[in-house]
Design an enzyme around this catalytic site. Structure first.
Site, PDB file in Angstrom:
ATOM      1  CB  VAL A 182      -0.683   0.010   1.531  1.00  0.00           C
ATOM      2  CG1 VAL A 182      -2.037   1.543   1.254  1.00  0.00           C
ATOM      3  CG2 VAL A 182      -1.617  -1.481   0.842  1.00  0.00           C
ATOM      4  CE1 TYR A 183       4.870   5.673   3.276  1.00  0.00           C
ATOM      5  CE2 TYR A 183       6.641   4.504   1.913  1.00  0.00           C
ATOM      6  CZ  TYR A 183       6.373   6.177   2.067  1.00  0.00           C
ATOM      7  OH  TYR A 183       7.148   6.745   3.085  1.00  0.00           O
ATOM      8  N   GLY A 184       4.121   1.639  -0.905  1.00  0.00           N
ATOM      9  CA  GLY A 184       4.798   1.787  -2.643  1.00  0.00           C
ATOM     10  C   GLY A 184       3.906   2.264  -3.237  1.00  0.00           C
ATOM     11  CG  LEU A 207       5.594   5.941  -1.354  1.00  0.00           C
ATOM     12  CD1 LEU A 207       7.113   6.366  -1.091  1.00  0.00           C
ATOM     13  CD2 LEU A 207       4.745   7.005  -1.539  1.00  0.00           C
TER      14      LEU A 207
END
Length: 258
Positions: free
Chosen positions: A152-154, A157
């Site tokens: 989710v984080y990647g 971004l």
């Protein structure tokens, strides 16, 4: 009249480095953060410019709405979408509320804050939008051996990168600039909030990230990667993206036949 910058996540790390640099360059600030004591300290640190503290939590719809309203009501010359959250774990382990917070902070807030400032920037034929992401935006093809997991984080971004590139194309010729700022590992509180000790890992300073961003704007870059020495690597990635996009056909690819 002084130029006006709105900086989210302004009380620590890259956001604080942006706030300090811009204030020293004579910008008035709308400084957004959750920690009111740190906001007060930021105000006190820059008596020569006007710093408006705005306490808001961009992980919530109410916080996003409050900052978007402030952005729409002020002649913002420079928007720095920097705020982040340290929800950095495999999707199966990521609580639903943390996934929502991450999407709100890194996708929804930059989208709606940018939308809030754009009309004024377009009317004035001038303005700059900086979306702070990270080199993890390029890590999608990484093998399963790469840790830590961070879908989710990647993905958030990577969204910021594509969003910035596409928006820059939409705004070409308007006088409004867009930059995706993609640092690597930076010496901030981000990792310590996750319980990660990176003290032995070489890390860039937040101040150097800001220096790269401002110089990247001078160079006309849409994508600024402060730690990438060979800029042709970025050019190759984007050329490959466009080659794949242009290589499609209405015919089924032969590898899918039979």
């Amino acid at each position: 009249m002084s130029a006006l910058a709105l900086v989210t996540g302004a009380t620590s790390g890259i956001g604080r480095a942006f706030a300090d640099r811009l204030a020293s360059d004579g910008y008035d600030l709308i400084a957004v953060g959750r920690n009111t004591a740190r906001l007060d300290e930021l105000v006190a640190a820059h008596p020569d410019v006007t710093v408006r503290p705005l306490a808001a939590d961009l992980s919530t719809p109410e916080g996003i709405d409050a900052v978007a309203a402030a952005a729409a009501d002020a002649p913002v010359d420079l928007l720095v979408n920097n705020a982040g959250v340290a929800h950095y774990m495999p999707l199966a382990d990521l609580p639903a509320e943390k996934a929502t917070e991450l999407v709100n902070v890194k996708i929804l807030a930059p989208t709606l804050l940018t939308r809030a400032v754009l009309p004024g920037m377009l009317e004035r034929s001038a303005g700059t939008i900086i979306n702070v992401g990270g080199m993890i935006a390029f890590s999608g093809p990484a093998p399963s051996s790469v840790m830590p997991r961070r879908a989710v984080y990647g993905g958030a971004l990577a969204h910021l990168l594509a969003f910035s590139q596409l928006l820059a194309a939409e705004l070409e010729g308007t006088g409004v600039r867009v930059q995706a700022l993609l640092p690597g590992v930076v010496a901030t509180e981000f990792h310590t909030r996750q319980g990660m000790d990176l003290s032995a890992v070489p890390r860039m300073s937040a101040e150097d990230v800001v220096t790269a961003s401002l110089r990247g704007l001078e160079l006309g870059e849409t994508v600024t990667a402060p730690g990438v020495e060979d800029a042709s690597l970025l050019d190759a990635v984007f050329a490959a993206d466009l080659a794949a996009f242009g290589g499609q056909s209405p015919q089924l690819a032969t590898r899918y036949n039979g």
